[in-house]
Motif scaffolding. Structure first.
Motif, PDB file in Angstrom:
ATOM      1  N   GLY A 356       0.863  -1.326   0.008  1.00  9.95           N
ATOM      2  CA  GLY A 356       0.031   0.141  -0.008  1.00  9.95           C
ATOM      3  C   GLY A 356       0.726   1.263  -0.041  1.00  9.95           C
ATOM      4  N   SER A 359       2.800   1.602  -3.387  1.00 13.25           N
ATOM      5  CA  SER A 359       1.841   2.020  -4.557  1.00 13.25           C
ATOM      6  C   SER A 359       1.402   3.180  -4.583  1.00 13.25           C
ATOM      7  CB  SER A 359       0.929   0.865  -4.915  1.00 13.25           C
ATOM      8  OG  SER A 359      -0.237   1.166  -5.652  1.00 13.25           O
ATOM      9  N   CYS A 360       0.873   3.632  -3.441  1.00 13.64           N
ATOM     10  CA  CYS A 360       0.103   4.970  -3.308  1.00 13.64           C
ATOM     11  C   CYS A 360       1.088   6.012  -3.311  1.00 13.64           C
ATOM     12  CB  CYS A 360      -0.932   4.846  -2.033  1.00 13.64           C
ATOM     13  SG  CYS A 360      -2.223   5.851  -2.185  1.00 13.64           S
ATOM     14  N   TRP A 371      -6.676   7.533  -5.636  1.00 15.78           N
ATOM     15  CA  TRP A 371      -5.568   7.040  -4.912  1.00 15.78           C
ATOM     16  C   TRP A 371      -6.626   5.833  -3.895  1.00 15.78           C
ATOM     17  CZ3 TRP A 371      -6.413   6.763   0.316  1.00 15.78           C
ATOM     18  CH2 TRP A 371      -7.462   7.729   1.197  1.00 15.78           C
ATOM     19  N   ILE A 375      -5.484   1.988  -4.223  1.00 18.80           N
ATOM     20  CA  ILE A 375      -5.454   0.791  -2.902  1.00 18.80           C
ATOM     21  C   ILE A 375      -6.198  -0.359  -2.985  1.00 18.80           C
ATOM     22  CG2 ILE A 375      -5.864   0.681  -0.251  1.00 18.80           C
ATOM     23  CD1 ILE A 375      -4.969   3.714  -0.186  1.00 18.80           C
ATOM     24  N   THR A 378      -4.458  -2.451  -5.525  1.00 16.71           N
ATOM     25  CA  THR A 378      -3.127  -2.941  -4.841  1.00 16.71           C
ATOM     26  C   THR A 378      -3.597  -4.085  -4.246  1.00 16.71           C
ATOM     27  OG1 THR A 378      -2.099  -0.658  -5.109  1.00 16.71           O
ATOM     28  CG2 THR A 378      -1.181  -2.545  -3.650  1.00 16.71           C
ATOM     29  N   THR A 426      -3.018  -2.462   4.159  1.00 14.95           N
ATOM     30  CA  THR A 426      -2.845  -1.854   2.822  1.00 14.95           C
ATOM     31  C   THR A 426      -3.369  -0.502   2.788  1.00 14.95           C
ATOM     32  OG1 THR A 426      -2.961  -4.104   1.912  1.00 14.95           O
ATOM     33  CG2 THR A 426      -3.116  -2.306   0.514  1.00 14.95           C
ATOM     34  N   GLY A 430      -1.399   2.750   2.370  1.00 13.16           N
ATOM     35  CA  GLY A 430      -1.390   3.635   1.222  1.00 13.16           C
ATOM     36  C   GLY A 430      -1.492   5.146   1.908  1.00 13.16           C
ATOM     37  N   LYS A 434       0.694   8.336   0.452  1.00 12.31           N
ATOM     38  CA  LYS A 434       0.086   9.361  -0.011  1.00 12.31           C
ATOM     39  C   LYS A 434       0.381  10.707   0.654  1.00 12.31           C
ATOM     40  CE  LYS A 434      -4.486  11.390  -1.194  1.00 12.31           C
ATOM     41  NZ  LYS A 434      -4.172  12.765  -0.435  1.00 12.31           N
TER      42      LYS A 434
END
Length: 605
Positions: A356, A359-360, A371, A375, A378, A426, A430, A434
């Motif tokens: 998380g 990726s984010c 976003w 999540i 993902t 996750t 995320g 972010k």
């Protein structure tokens, strides 16, 4: 929302803690005459390791009320279904030809035993966490004309148990000097310790117990199990093959690095001749990777999917490293069935925050707007294919009555681990990613209008790069891959974790270097679409691994049947997918670091 997620994660952590505690068992200490419980576990075809059934599915001696042993999560995932048996074994007390029970087999039960013996069924018992293997019966094929086909049932077992002080060190079963009871087609006939009646075949099951003192201490009893060879030994110390692969990889990396550095040095010397030009004036009279400086950092299509791949790939890199390090620390005992399975599930849930976060964070850096959906993508990128594959495999096992079919309680436990731990972590990862994203930090600004990409020669197409980028990392692990397959799809105990760590490091190093070289060749052709190309080039190693699994199934194993085939190919696809995610992630970040380096090294205003 954060407070609710924290409370949900706390419940999940308690759930995972129970899973870990269930894996811990203390060593048993016995006194003279203490009962030693022998559990019956499972039976199955010798050549299909994952096709197993409960021992009491066969017409054998069983108690009036079957009592099962409480199992850990890893043991359940491994297909274990241990139950108490009628065998009466006491510590350091020898027994000779004790009667276990007398059975009268019907014609249907005789045919069931005949079919099991003809398919080379073996059984597994467990005594003090020590697996005991043996064959259900005996089969002999002889002659051509006339052809002889004999099938016999072992009705007497000799248990040989080794002890040291108050501990059990090792146990096995033997049928030496024992004659099998012949099972004639259509209901059997009279034979050794058996009687044929009009109502069926009567057999008497007996057993003997012999105790032997062993000099091996309890702490080293795993060595004794590794030396035992009921199943064929294929794992050997393969240092020579590993050293050979290591030398080839070092030479390959050396050539790539030296050649690439020399080419880059010439490029820098040529491109930096005119130091007074600005970044926008570099298009005039130039060619190669410098001319696309205003497009090379143009964000790719399908941003969310790309970031999800990078996040899940980072999660599996963390998980694989953690498993190998735990194995090197000696946390996985060969007597603990499914210990690695339990650790992998716990680590997968705990490392969900890594996917998380990575990726984010990157999704925000490349100006992604959705976003929340990132999540969700993902969290489901691997879990959705895993659930789909498991559903098919588990349904086939359930249909065939195999012990590999997970009970409802275990399914709910795994689902709870993902819902209460994996998915919330996750989301938390995320959110943190972010908020800590920052800027992308591109050395050159990107123009609004993309440059037209010239037509590329055939050797720079995606398929060619995937073939090259996938084959070279695969060749670096091809030797070790056989031993891993023999462990996962066989009955071997893998203990060479130091070699595995070296091979894992070699794999990542080769993937990174090959990706950098292929990315440079791509940019030299004025093609700036490197984002997805870098992921696919080395990520295609997963395709080679799946092709190797086909080769292993047909040429290196004796597996057959629907149950074994569905499980093998289903989970082989997932394994190839995991390798693609890991190597694609390493490949992408290596390419990004390389591109930032070369464009930052240009003298531009």
């Amino acid at each position: 929302m954060t407070v609710r997620l924290a409370s949900v994660c706390a419940m999940g952590f308690r759930l995972l803690l129970l899973c870990l505690l269930s894996q811990i068992r203390w060593a048993c200490c016995y006194k003279q005459g203490d009962p030693v419980i022998l559990y019956v576990n499972k039976v199955g075809p010798y050549h299909n390791p994952q096709e197993t059934y409960h021992y009491y599915k066969l017409p054998v001696c069983r108690p009036d009320k079957v009592r099962h042993k409480a199992l850990s999560l890893g043991e359940v995932l491994d297909g274990d279904r241990m139950a108490e048996s009628l065998y009466s074994i006491h510590f350091k007390e020898n027994k000779e030809r004790q009667i276990l029970c007398q059975l009268t087999l019907t014609e249907k039960e005789v045919d069931q035993l005949r079919e099991a013996i003809e398919e080379l069924y073996y059984f597994e018992f467990v005594l003090d966490d020590i697996p005991i293997w043996g064959f259900v019966g005996y089969m002999e094929e002889s002659g051509f004309l006339p052809h002889s086909h004999k099938v016999g049932l072992w009705t007497h077992l000799d248990f040989n148990i080794e002890y040291n002080g108050e501990s059990v060190i090792f146990a096995n079963v033997s049928v030496k000097d024992v004659k099998p009871v012949p099972l004639e087609e259509g209901g059997g006939g009279p034979g050794h310790e058996a009687g044929g009646t009009g109502e069926g075949l009567t057999v008497t099951h007996t057993y003997s117990v012999h105790w032997f003192e062993s000099p091996l201490p309890h702490a080293r009893r795993a060595e004794r199990l590794r030396d035992y060879s009921f199943f064929p030994k294929t794992l050997e110390i393969h240092w020579l093959s590993i050293i050979n692969s290591l030398v080839l990889v070092v030479l390959l990396l050396g050539f790539v690095i030296i050649i690439l550095m020399r080419v880059l040095k010439n490029d820098f010397a040529r491109y930096n001749v005119e130091e007074d030009g600005s970044c926008d004036d570099l298009d005039q009279g130039d060619n190669g990777w410098k001319i696309i400086h205003t497009d090379v950092f143009r964000f790719p299509p399908y941003k969310s999917l790309l970031c999800a791949v990078l996040g899940v790939g980072a999660q599996f890199l963390t998980l694989a490293t953690g498993i190998i390090v735990m194995a090197l620390l000696g946390m996985f005992n060969v007597h603990r069935h499914g210990a690695i399975n339990s650790a992998a599930i716990v680590l997968y849930a705990l490392t969900s925050c890594v996917s998380g976060y990575c990726s984010c964070r990157f999704y925000t850096q490349i100006h992604g707007q959705h976003w929340v959906w990132n999540i969700i993508l993902t969290s489901s990128l691997f879990s959705a294919p895993l659930f789909l594959t498991w559903s098919v495999v588990n349904s086939v096992h359930w249909w065939s009555g195999s012990t590999q079919a997970l009970p409802a309680s275990t399914v709910l436990l795994l689902l709870g681990a993902w819902v209460l731990v994996g998915f919330p972590l996750t989301v938390i990862g995320g959110i943190v990613g972010k908020n800590r994203a920052g800027s992308f930090q591109a050395p050159c600004r990107t123009r609004n209008i993309p440059r037209q990409i010239p037509q590329q020669p055939w050797y720079k197409h995606t398929a060619v790069h995937m073939a090259i980028g996938g084959f070279l990392p695969f060749s670096a692990i091809s030797v070790e891959l056989y031993y891993i397959f023999a462990t996962v799809w066989g009955r071997e105990h893998y203990t060479l974790y130091g070699i595995l760590l070296c091979v894992f490091a070699i794999l990542l190093s080769v993937g990174a270097c090959i990706s950098v070289a292929l990315t440079y060749f791509l940019l030299s052709g004025e093609d700036y679409r490197w984002w997805w190309r870098s992921v696919l080039s080395t990520g295609s190693t997963g395709l080679f691994i799946f092709v190797y699994s086909l080769f292993y199934y047909h040429n290196r194993s004796s597996m057959s049947g629907l149950v074994q085939s569905v499980e093998f190919f289903g989970y082989s696809l997932l394994t190839a997918f995991v390798f693609s995610l890991m190597l694609g992630t390493v490949s992408f970040w290596a390419s990004l670091i390389f591109i930032r380096y070369i464009y930052r090294s240009l003298k531009m205003d």
